[in-house]
Design a protein around this motif. Sequence first.
Motif, PDB file in Angstrom:
ATOM      1  N   SER A   1       0.869  -1.435   0.106  1.00  0.00           N
ATOM      2  CA  SER A   1      -0.006   0.012   0.003  1.00  0.00           C
ATOM      3  C   SER A   1       0.847   1.350  -0.161  1.00  0.00           C
ATOM      4  O   SER A   1       0.813   2.168   0.249  1.00  0.00           O
ATOM      5  CB  SER A   1      -1.047  -0.187   1.491  1.00  0.00           C
ATOM      6  N   GLY A   2       1.836   1.260  -0.059  1.00  0.00           N
ATOM      7  CA  GLY A   2       2.607   2.892   0.544  1.00  0.00           C
ATOM      8  C   GLY A   2       4.361   1.483   0.688  1.00  0.00           C
ATOM      9  O   GLY A   2       4.992   1.040   0.806  1.00  0.00           O
ATOM     10  N   PRO A   3       5.357   2.530   1.278  1.00  0.00           N
ATOM     11  CA  PRO A   3       7.094   3.073   0.844  1.00  0.00           C
ATOM     12  C   PRO A   3       7.384   2.060   2.311  1.00  0.00           C
ATOM     13  O   PRO A   3       7.540   0.937   2.535  1.00  0.00           O
ATOM     14  CB  PRO A   3       7.661   4.044   0.991  1.00  0.00           C
ATOM     15  N   LYS A   4       6.218   2.528   3.664  1.00  0.00           N
ATOM     16  CA  LYS A   4       5.784   1.783   5.291  1.00  0.00           C
ATOM     17  C   LYS A   4       5.669   0.621   5.021  1.00  0.00           C
ATOM     18  O   LYS A   4       6.414  -0.504   5.159  1.00  0.00           O
ATOM     19  CB  LYS A   4       5.360   3.060   5.912  1.00  0.00           C
ATOM     20  N   ASP A   5       4.539   0.214   4.320  1.00  0.00           N
ATOM     21  CA  ASP A   5       3.300  -0.538   4.244  1.00  0.00           C
ATOM     22  C   ASP A   5       5.828  -1.812   2.882  1.00  0.00           C
ATOM     23  O   ASP A   5       5.331  -3.013   3.474  1.00  0.00           O
ATOM     24  CB  ASP A   5       2.684  -1.169   3.189  1.00  0.00           C
TER      25      ASP A   5
ATOM     26  N   ALA B   1      22.484  11.248  10.009  1.00  0.00           N
ATOM     27  CA  ALA B   1      22.225  10.516  11.122  1.00  0.00           C
ATOM     28  C   ALA B   1      20.068  10.550  11.070  1.00  0.00           C
ATOM     29  O   ALA B   1      19.650   9.693  11.154  1.00  0.00           O
ATOM     30  CB  ALA B   1      22.426  10.733  12.409  1.00  0.00           C
ATOM     31  N   GLU B   2      19.925  11.523  11.110  1.00  0.00           N
ATOM     32  CA  GLU B   2      18.668  12.216  11.066  1.00  0.00           C
ATOM     33  C   GLU B   2      17.695  11.267   9.728  1.00  0.00           C
ATOM     34  O   GLU B   2      16.559  10.945   9.764  1.00  0.00           O
ATOM     35  CB  GLU B   2      17.573  13.512  11.615  1.00  0.00           C
ATOM     36  N   ASN B   3      18.733  11.752   8.619  1.00  0.00           N
ATOM     37  CA  ASN B   3      17.903  10.822   7.860  1.00  0.00           C
ATOM     38  C   ASN B   3      18.218   9.553   7.283  1.00  0.00           C
ATOM     39  O   ASN B   3      17.256   8.795   6.820  1.00  0.00           O
ATOM     40  CB  ASN B   3      19.483  11.887   6.339  1.00  0.00           C
TER      41      ASN B   3
ATOM     42  N   ILE C   1      15.465   8.965   9.189  1.00  0.00           N
ATOM     43  CA  ILE C   1      13.654   9.055   9.447  1.00  0.00           C
ATOM     44  C   ILE C   1      12.412   7.828   9.630  1.00  0.00           C
ATOM     45  O   ILE C   1      12.688   7.245   8.503  1.00  0.00           O
ATOM     46  CB  ILE C   1      13.891   9.686   8.083  1.00  0.00           C
ATOM     47  N   GLY C   2      11.635   8.616  10.369  1.00  0.00           N
ATOM     48  CA  GLY C   2      10.319   7.218  10.220  1.00  0.00           C
ATOM     49  C   GLY C   2      10.249   6.601  10.414  1.00  0.00           C
ATOM     50  O   GLY C   2      10.088   5.397  11.512  1.00  0.00           O
ATOM     51  N   ARG C   3      11.978   6.685  11.307  1.00  0.00           N
ATOM     52  CA  ARG C   3      12.180   5.066  12.664  1.00  0.00           C
ATOM     53  C   ARG C   3      13.284   5.521  13.661  1.00  0.00           C
ATOM     54  O   ARG C   3      13.608   4.796  14.135  1.00  0.00           O
ATOM     55  CB  ARG C   3      12.527   4.149  11.611  1.00  0.00           C
TER      56      ARG C   3
ATOM     57  N   ALA D   1      21.929  11.638  20.106  1.00  0.00           N
ATOM     58  CA  ALA D   1      23.116  10.818  19.831  1.00  0.00           C
ATOM     59  C   ALA D   1      23.109   9.619  19.793  1.00  0.00           C
ATOM     60  O   ALA D   1      24.635   9.262  19.164  1.00  0.00           O
ATOM     61  CB  ALA D   1      23.153  10.877  22.094  1.00  0.00           C
ATOM     62  N   SER D   2      22.085   8.694  20.334  1.00  0.00           N
ATOM     63  CA  SER D   2      22.052   7.412  19.800  1.00  0.00           C
ATOM     64  C   SER D   2      21.256   7.773  18.147  1.00  0.00           C
ATOM     65  O   SER D   2      22.590   5.519  17.434  1.00  0.00           O
ATOM     66  CB  SER D   2      20.143   6.604  20.139  1.00  0.00           C
ATOM     67  N   MET D   3      21.408   8.148  17.960  1.00  0.00           N
ATOM     68  CA  MET D   3      21.233   7.868  15.997  1.00  0.00           C
ATOM     69  C   MET D   3      22.939   8.126  15.418  1.00  0.00           C
ATOM     70  O   MET D   3      22.866   7.470  14.837  1.00  0.00           O
ATOM     71  CB  MET D   3      19.889   8.848  15.534  1.00  0.00           C
ATOM     72  N   ARG D   4      22.712   9.586  16.464  1.00  0.00           N
ATOM     73  CA  ARG D   4      24.295   9.331  16.046  1.00  0.00           C
ATOM     74  C   ARG D   4      25.369   8.635  16.031  1.00  0.00           C
ATOM     75  O   ARG D   4      26.411   8.011  14.935  1.00  0.00           O
ATOM     76  CB  ARG D   4      25.015  10.529  16.193  1.00  0.00           C
TER      77      ARG D   4
END
Length: 503
Positions: A71-75, A97-99, A102-104, A120-123
Motif C-alpha cells: 500500500s505504500g513505502p512504509k508497508d 543521522a536523522e536522515n 527518518i520514520g524510525r 545521540a543514539s542515532m549519531r
Amino acid sequence: MEYILEMKDICKSFSGVKVLDRVSLSVKPGEVHALMGENGAGKSTLMKILMGIYKMDSGSILIGGEAVTVSGPKDAISKGISMIHQELNPVLDMEVAENIFIGRERVKTVAGKLKLVDKASMREETEELFRDMNISINPKAVMRYLSVAETQLVEIVKAISLKSKIVIMDEPTSAITEKEVLVLFEQIKRLKEQGVAIIYISHKMDEIFKIADQITVLRDGALAGSGAAAELDGDKLISMMVGREIKQVYPKEATEILDVVLEVQELNRGKKVKDVSFRLHGGEVLGIAGLVGSGRSELVETIFGIRPATSGKIFVKGQAVTIRHPKEAIAHKIAMITEDRKQTGLNLKTSVEQNISLVSIKKLSRAGIIDKGQESEAADRYIKSLNIKTHSRKAPIISLSGGNQQKVVLAKWLLSEPDIIIFDEPTRGIDVGAKRDIYLLIGELAKQGKGIIVISSEMPEVMGISDRILVMSEGAVAGELNRDEFSQEAIMNYASARGGKKS
C-alpha cells in the motif's frame, strides 16, 4: 522457497499511455538480479509498484510465495523491501543521522514518561554503520552541505540499515567514484551471503557483469529478454535494450584544435581549489578526472561564478574577465550543465518548453514580453534535434525520464549559443542509447569550434570522449595526460597523488 519475489504480468498506464505491459520478474534469495533497459523502459516504474509508490493496474506480487498488496513505502519496508532511489530526495535541513533513521527514530524516555528523539543514539548507530562501510561522513553534518556523492552514500547506508529481505538499488553508483563503488560491492557481497535478494538497476555494463547473477531487460515497457549474466555479453545486452546494435560506445572523432577560448591562471577558492591553471582550445574536449572531494566540481563552479574565486585570473578568448555570478559567465558565452539536474538544472514546476527557454528569456522577448511563437519553435526544434521523448512541449518536466530531462537541460544551454560548455557528470543515470546521443552531441559541438570541459567519475567515459585530461587531487591539478597517454592506471596514480605533478 525458490523465489523470494515474484512479480507477475504487471501492467501500468499513465493518462492512457501504457508504460508496463505484462512484465514479470522473479528473484531468488541471495541473488543479484540486474534490471536493465533504456530510460523510459519502465524499470523505475516497476520498482515503484513494488514499493507501493504506484498502484499497478493489473498483475500480482508474491513475497516468499504469498500474494501481497503493497500500500505504500512504509508497508513495503514492513514487508522487508527497501529501495535506494535514483533521484536523491533527502531532508536537506536535517542531520545525516536523522536522515538515516527518518520514520524510525530512536527515542529515549525522560522523567519516566516523556519520550524524546534520541539524537545521540542515532549519531552513534550512524557512525557504526559508516565505520562498517569505510565511509567518512560526519553523522552530525547537515544534508544540505553534502556533495551529491556523499548524499548518495547516505542513501545507500539508509537502505542497507533497514535489514530488508529485498533491496532495490536504482543507479546506486551514478554519483560515486570507483573507490566508493568497491565499498558498495563489498556490502552487496555480504548481503548475498545473508540471503538478501538485490534488484540492481544500472546502465554501467562493467558493473553488471561484475556483480549480477541474473539479468532482465525491459524495452518500451515490455520484457525484452532475461538470462544468466554468465551467458550474456555487452553486445547482446545493448541489442536487447535498444532493439538495435550500437557499434561504438564512445564515437570519438578527430576535430581541428583551434585557438584558446578559455585560460585559467592560478585560480583559488579557499581549500577546495588551489592554484589551478590550464588552457582550453576551441574544438577541444578537455576531461577533468579525480576522486570525490578532489575539487573537480568546485573548480568549474568557480569558473562559472557559482562560487566566486578568492584569487586568480580567467581569460575568455584572450580577454581578462571577472566572473562572480553565473549571469556574468552566461554573458561571456559560458554554459554549465550541472551535476544535479533536479536541484540546479531544471525548474521542476514548469513544462519542457519553459525549461528549454529558461536561460534565453531575453533572446526570446520583445519589449520585455516573451514571444510565445519563438519559444514554441525553439522548444520543438530541440525536442526534434535531441530526440527528447515527450508527448508535448507543454508536458510537465517531471513527467520525463531522467535521460530526457538531461536532454532538456542540454537544450536549455544550447539555445543560449555558448562558446564554452562545461559538462559536470553529463551521463549520470542515463542509459546506453542516450549516453551515445550525448557523446555524439559533444563531438558535434567540438566540431563547431566550441571549447568543451567534461567532468566524469567514469574513467572509460572520460578517456573515451576527451582529447586531453586534467587529473585533480586535493583541489590542485595533479597531472595532465594527452590522448596517447590515457590509461586508468595513470589517472588513478595522479588522482591518489601517487603520480607526482606533471609540469
